[in-house]
Design an enzyme around this catalytic site. Structure first.
Site, PDB file in Angstrom:
ATOM      1  N   ARG A  87     -60.660  21.147  29.809  1.00  0.00           N
ATOM      2  CA  ARG A  87     -59.602  21.734  30.618  1.00  0.00           C
ATOM      3  C   ARG A  87     -59.065  22.982  29.931  1.00  0.00           C
ATOM      4  O   ARG A  87     -58.835  22.993  28.725  1.00  0.00           O
ATOM      5  CB  ARG A  87     -58.468  20.721  30.832  1.00  0.00           C
ATOM      6  CG  ARG A  87     -58.758  19.773  31.975  1.00  0.00           C
ATOM      7  CD  ARG A  87     -57.576  18.891  32.280  1.00  0.00           C
ATOM      8  NE  ARG A  87     -57.547  17.717  31.440  1.00  0.00           N
ATOM      9  CZ  ARG A  87     -56.666  17.499  30.475  1.00  0.00           C
ATOM     10  NH1 ARG A  87     -55.716  18.375  30.223  1.00  0.00           N
ATOM     11  NH2 ARG A  87     -56.719  16.396  29.773  1.00  0.00           N
TER      12      ARG A  87
ATOM     13  N   TYR B   3     -66.319  22.913  34.878  1.00  0.00           N
ATOM     14  CA  TYR B   3     -65.916  21.661  34.234  1.00  0.00           C
ATOM     15  C   TYR B   3     -64.976  20.866  35.165  1.00  0.00           C
ATOM     16  O   TYR B   3     -63.974  21.405  35.663  1.00  0.00           O
ATOM     17  CB  TYR B   3     -65.239  21.937  32.881  1.00  0.00           C
ATOM     18  CG  TYR B   3     -64.621  20.661  32.361  1.00  0.00           C
ATOM     19  CD1 TYR B   3     -65.436  19.591  31.977  1.00  0.00           C
ATOM     20  CD2 TYR B   3     -63.243  20.478  32.339  1.00  0.00           C
ATOM     21  CE1 TYR B   3     -64.889  18.387  31.574  1.00  0.00           C
ATOM     22  CE2 TYR B   3     -62.687  19.273  31.925  1.00  0.00           C
ATOM     23  CZ  TYR B   3     -63.519  18.230  31.556  1.00  0.00           C
ATOM     24  OH  TYR B   3     -62.977  17.030  31.180  1.00  0.00           O
ATOM     25  N   GLY B   4     -65.307  19.608  35.377  1.00  0.00           N
ATOM     26  CA  GLY B   4     -64.617  18.774  36.359  1.00  0.00           C
ATOM     27  C   GLY B   4     -63.091  18.791  36.269  1.00  0.00           C
ATOM     28  O   GLY B   4     -62.407  18.801  37.286  1.00  0.00           O
TER      29      GLY B   4
ATOM     30  N   CYS C 209     -58.399   8.657  24.386  1.00  0.00           N
ATOM     31  CA  CYS C 209     -57.647   7.728  23.538  1.00  0.00           C
ATOM     32  C   CYS C 209     -57.847   6.282  23.973  1.00  0.00           C
ATOM     33  O   CYS C 209     -57.014   5.425  23.712  1.00  0.00           O
ATOM     34  CB  CYS C 209     -56.160   8.081  23.546  1.00  0.00           C
ATOM     35  SG  CYS C 209     -55.815   9.636  22.732  1.00  0.00           S
ATOM     36  N   GLY C 210     -58.930   6.002  24.684  1.00  0.00           N
ATOM     37  CA  GLY C 210     -59.254   4.613  24.992  1.00  0.00           C
ATOM     38  C   GLY C 210     -58.726   4.111  26.329  1.00  0.00           C
ATOM     39  O   GLY C 210     -58.767   2.905  26.592  1.00  0.00           O
ATOM     40  N   LYS C 211     -58.277   4.998  27.188  1.00  0.00           N
ATOM     41  CA  LYS C 211     -57.704   4.541  28.466  1.00  0.00           C
ATOM     42  C   LYS C 211     -58.782   3.894  29.346  1.00  0.00           C
ATOM     43  O   LYS C 211     -58.593   2.788  29.854  1.00  0.00           O
ATOM     44  CB  LYS C 211     -57.053   5.740  29.170  1.00  0.00           C
ATOM     45  CG  LYS C 211     -56.393   5.387  30.501  1.00  0.00           C
ATOM     46  CD  LYS C 211     -55.225   6.314  30.842  1.00  0.00           C
ATOM     47  CE  LYS C 211     -55.594   7.776  30.905  1.00  0.00           C
ATOM     48  NZ  LYS C 211     -56.428   8.138  32.061  1.00  0.00           N
ATOM     49  N   THR C 212     -59.915   4.592  29.509  1.00  0.00           N
ATOM     50  CA  THR C 212     -60.973   4.061  30.360  1.00  0.00           C
ATOM     51  C   THR C 212     -61.568   2.790  29.754  1.00  0.00           C
ATOM     52  O   THR C 212     -61.797   1.800  30.456  1.00  0.00           O
ATOM     53  CB  THR C 212     -62.064   5.134  30.579  1.00  0.00           C
ATOM     54  OG1 THR C 212     -61.433   6.262  31.187  1.00  0.00           O
ATOM     55  CG2 THR C 212     -63.174   4.647  31.470  1.00  0.00           C
TER      56      THR C 212
ATOM     57  N   ALA D 271     -68.578  15.101  26.964  1.00  0.00           N
ATOM     58  CA  ALA D 271     -69.606  14.786  27.979  1.00  0.00           C
ATOM     59  C   ALA D 271     -69.121  13.593  28.805  1.00  0.00           C
ATOM     60  O   ALA D 271     -68.426  12.721  28.280  1.00  0.00           O
ATOM     61  CB  ALA D 271     -70.923  14.447  27.298  1.00  0.00           C
TER      62      ALA D 271
ATOM     63  N   ARG E 179     -52.995   8.578  20.159  1.00  0.00           N
ATOM     64  CA  ARG E 179     -53.840   8.611  18.966  1.00  0.00           C
ATOM     65  C   ARG E 179     -52.927   8.927  17.787  1.00  0.00           C
ATOM     66  O   ARG E 179     -52.539  10.070  17.572  1.00  0.00           O
ATOM     67  CB  ARG E 179     -54.907   9.685  19.149  1.00  0.00           C
ATOM     68  CG  ARG E 179     -55.961   9.752  18.062  1.00  0.00           C
ATOM     69  CD  ARG E 179     -57.028  10.757  18.437  1.00  0.00           C
ATOM     70  NE  ARG E 179     -57.890  10.250  19.493  1.00  0.00           N
ATOM     71  CZ  ARG E 179     -59.066   9.657  19.281  1.00  0.00           C
ATOM     72  NH1 ARG E 179     -59.533   9.531  18.053  1.00  0.00           N
ATOM     73  NH2 ARG E 179     -59.787   9.221  20.295  1.00  0.00           N
TER      74      ARG E 179
HETATM   75  C1  SPV Z   1     -58.579  13.783  31.168  1.00  0.00           C
HETATM   76  O1  SPV Z   1     -58.946  14.698  30.396  1.00  0.00           O
HETATM   77  O2  SPV Z   1     -57.485  13.219  31.082  1.00  0.00           O
HETATM   78  C2  SPV Z   1     -59.488  13.330  32.210  1.00  0.00           C
HETATM   79  C3  SPV Z   1     -60.564  14.188  32.574  1.00  0.00           C
HETATM   80  O3  SPV Z   1     -59.276  12.307  32.799  1.00  0.00           O
HETATM   81  S1  SPV Z   1     -59.984  15.639  33.230  1.00  0.00           S
HETATM   82  O4  SPV Z   1     -60.407  15.665  34.605  1.00  0.00           O
HETATM   83  O5  SPV Z   1     -60.537  16.710  32.428  1.00  0.00           O
HETATM   84  O6  SPV Z   1     -58.533  15.670  33.163  1.00  0.00           O
HETATM   85 MN    MN Z   2     -57.208  11.690  32.439  1.00  0.00          MN
END
Ligand code: SPV
Ligand code: MN
Length: 616
Positions: free
Chosen positions: A90, A224-225, A276-279, A390, A422
């Site tokens: 981002r 970038y997404g 930081c481990g959320k997913t 990635a 973190r």
């Molecule tokens: C994050 O960075 O918190 C994400 C991916 O979940 S992004 O879409 O880059 O925000």
């Molecule tokens: Mn996020």
């Protein structure tokens, strides 16, 4: 500017009869005006209007391959996409709010005068889609047809963005048809700009500009997404401001069901900064996942209910392995629709990422082109096989632990809220707050985290990140904190607020916990929500008793948990906590209109800590 009565005519002249028929099923002049405006400005060669029909979804998938934004991998349904070498996170610097005259978002939010900003992006967007196809896509944030839902329209020239959104969001075309002339919807305009080797070339003109007055986000010259997938973090910024106006909350939170005794399910939402481990938490093997990134929270009948804004996951892949992430591992190795991004692709067409089971391949293709171990970039920096940011993109339904309430239009009732960061040296692994206000202030508003690869810039720097939402706030910080404080008022059942820290280290820099310990912390929190175990009061909150953890470690992980480990992990770090309070006081003193209660709660905590220090 396109006038409403000219919009339809303009669209009719630019789209095929079939696409025009699709649009005409929607009776919404505001929508047409928006679409016409950006057809005129971006000037695409052709336009595709996407409905919710399976053939349209299929068409987008095929387009992603045709345009080479994605390439097929060995496992059916798997594809890979690469973002440019300098487009891997981002872009905080170029992400700005368009500020109308007289509006002030405070010094921490990156903004630009609206007229100046519009001029800048209108210049960049002019003819940006020349020779390209524009995809017009409709989605719904939140379960459709519910109080949570927000209809969205996305214009993009990127098949990767279109495809990712199909995986990540609920379809919304029929919702637009149903809603007719409503003007409560979000709008996104994206163009990847000129491409070179399938990646955005004009990175210097990368912009993400957000207009919360008109509910539009503009994104350009990036792939970038996090900068481009409109409904993700771009919509989150619009969502925060809409929620503040309408009296609910948009949070950077997972939602998960945690199993308690007798198969009881208690829902938690949890805010952790990126990487930081959320997913990983939301995907714990014996629990269930409702969402991993963005939660909408609303009050209903004296409780807090939460819904996942999304229906898929755009998750970090580094470190994912068969032992720590069995649920995800299984999905990533099975046929099904998955888009990998910025991984290494082997000669056999398999993705490789750092921390994956097995050996590092000898060669492959990654975001920097042909890759061999030891390869360096133009600045002499070694290029790792995969980028630290990635990602994988998939629909949540491919996970075997998906919660059955994932699409419940009423959301799920929240029993506990967790804030984590973190933090190598201050907060204990898990701790309960004394009450809602103490939790929101000391756990949420005072969250700190060391920076990661999810954003461009230096890693490992401690950064203040209230509710892990700082990057996405679109309203002044003080107002956001006040909204959170108010949200806990008048509830019949108030969620219990906790903090978690998976990253505590000893003085030699070694982690004090293993990754699987979080399974125990969640079981403990589940019991605490129901007041089924006692806790030890400390100056900063309520921590587990040794005996409860010992028994949970045995039950959950079949591990012996020593008193020595407990003492190290749960020691009260008095000086570090005092220093943190000073840091927070200094930050909040400078934030205009910080609620007085924040200073009061921090001062009380400071007093409690000093008392312990003086006793020593
Ligand atoms: C994050 O960075 O918190 C994400 C991916 O979940 S992004 O879409 O880059 O925000
Ligand atoms: Mn996020």
């Amino acid at each position: 500017m396109v006038f409403p009565m000219d919009a339809l005519r303009l669209i009719r002249n630019r789209v095929s009869q079939e696409d025009f028929n699709r649009l005409s099923r929607i009776d919404n002049p505001k929508l047409f005006q928006f679409i016409a405006e950006y057809i005129k400005l971006c000037n695409p060669e052709t336009i595709f209007v996407c409905t919710d029909a399976p053939e349209d979804r299929h068409y987008i998938r095929e387009e992603a391959i045709r345009t080479a934004e994605e390439r097929s991998l060995a496992i059916p349904g798997h594809t890979v996409h690469f973002d440019g070498y300098y487009d891997q996170g981002r872009d905080r610097k170029n992400t700005r709010f368009l500020l109308p005259e007289g509006v002030d978002l405070g010094p921490s939010l990156n903004s630009i005068d609206k007229q100046k900003g519009l001029k800048e992006i209108n210049t960049i967007l002019k003819n940006i889609m020349k020779g390209q196809k524009m995809y017009v896509l409709f989605f719904s944030l939140g379960p459709s047809g519910s109080e949570f839902s927000i209809p969205c329209v996305q214009l993009t020239d990127s098949t990767y963005v279109a495809h990712s959104e199909q995986l990540l969001y609920r379809p919304g075309y029929e919702e637009f048809v149903r809603l007719g002339r409503s003007d409560r919807f979000f709008k996104f305009v994206h163009s990847q700009g000129e491409l070179e080797n399938s990646v955005s070339k004009n990175i210097k003109d990368r912009r993400v500009f957000i207009d919360t007055e008109e509910d539009i986000v503009y994104s350009m010259n990036t792939q970038y997404g996090g900068n481009t997938i409109g409904l993700k973090k771009l919509a989150m910024r619009l969502g925060i401001s809409l929620a503040s106006k309408e009296g609910w909350l948009t949070e950077h939170m997972f939602i998960m069901g945690v199993r308690g005794p007798n198969n009881r399910v208690t829902y938690f939402s949890g805010a952790f900064p990126s990487l930081c481990g959320k997913t990983a938490t939301a995907m714990l093997e014996n629990e269930t996942i409702v969402g991993d990134d963005i939660a909408y929270l609303r009050k209903k009948d004296g409780t807090i209910r939460a819904a996942n804004a999304e229906k898929g996951i755009f998750g970090i892949i580094q470190g994912v392995n068969s032992i720590d992430d069995p649920v995800l591992w299984e999905a990533l190795n099975s046929p099904g629709e998955i888009v990998f991004s910025n991984v290494l692709v082997t000669e056999g067409g398999f993705p490789y990422w750092m921390g994956k089971d097995g050996e590092v391949p000898e060669r492959g293709i990654n975001h920097a082109g042909e890759w061999r171990p030891g390869k360096r970039d133009a600045r002499g920096v070694e290029i790792k096989p995969s980028h630290a940011n990635a990602r994988f993109t998939l629909g949540i339904e491919v996970l075997r632990t998906v919660d059955k309430e994932v699409h419940n239009p009423e959301g799920v009732p929240i029993g506990g809220i967790v804030y984590g960061g973190r933090d190598s040296d201050t907060c204990v692994p898990v701790e309960e707050s004394f009450d809602w206000v103490h939790g929101i202030i000391t756990k949420g508003a005072c969250l700190e985290s060391e920076t990661t690869a999810a954003t461009l810039g230096k890693e490992g720097v401690r950064r203040y990140d209230p509710m892990s939402n700082l990057d996405f706030l679109s309203i002044p910080i003080a107002r956001y904190i006040q909204d959170n404080l108010n949200f806990g008022k008048g509830l019949k059942t108030c969620p219990v607020i906790f903090s978690a820290n998976y990253f505590l280290k000893d003085s030699n820099g070694n982690f004090l916990n293993s990754k699987s310990d979080k399974k125990v912390w969640f079981k403990w929190m589940e019991l605490r929500v129901h007041r089924e175990v006692e806790a030890v009061e400390t100056p900063t909150g309520l921590v587990p008793r040794y005996k409860d953890l010992k028994s949970l470690f045995r039950k959950v992980l079949n591990k012996d948990y020593s008193e020595e480990s407990y003492n190290k992990q749960f020691a009260l770090r008095v000086e570090k906590n005092l220093a943190k309070i000073d840091r927070m006081m200094n930050i909040y003193k400078k934030i205009p209109d910080t609620p007085d209660i924040l200073f009061k709660v921090l001062k009380e905590q400071k007093k409690r800590l000093e008392k312990v220090r003086n006793r020593k």
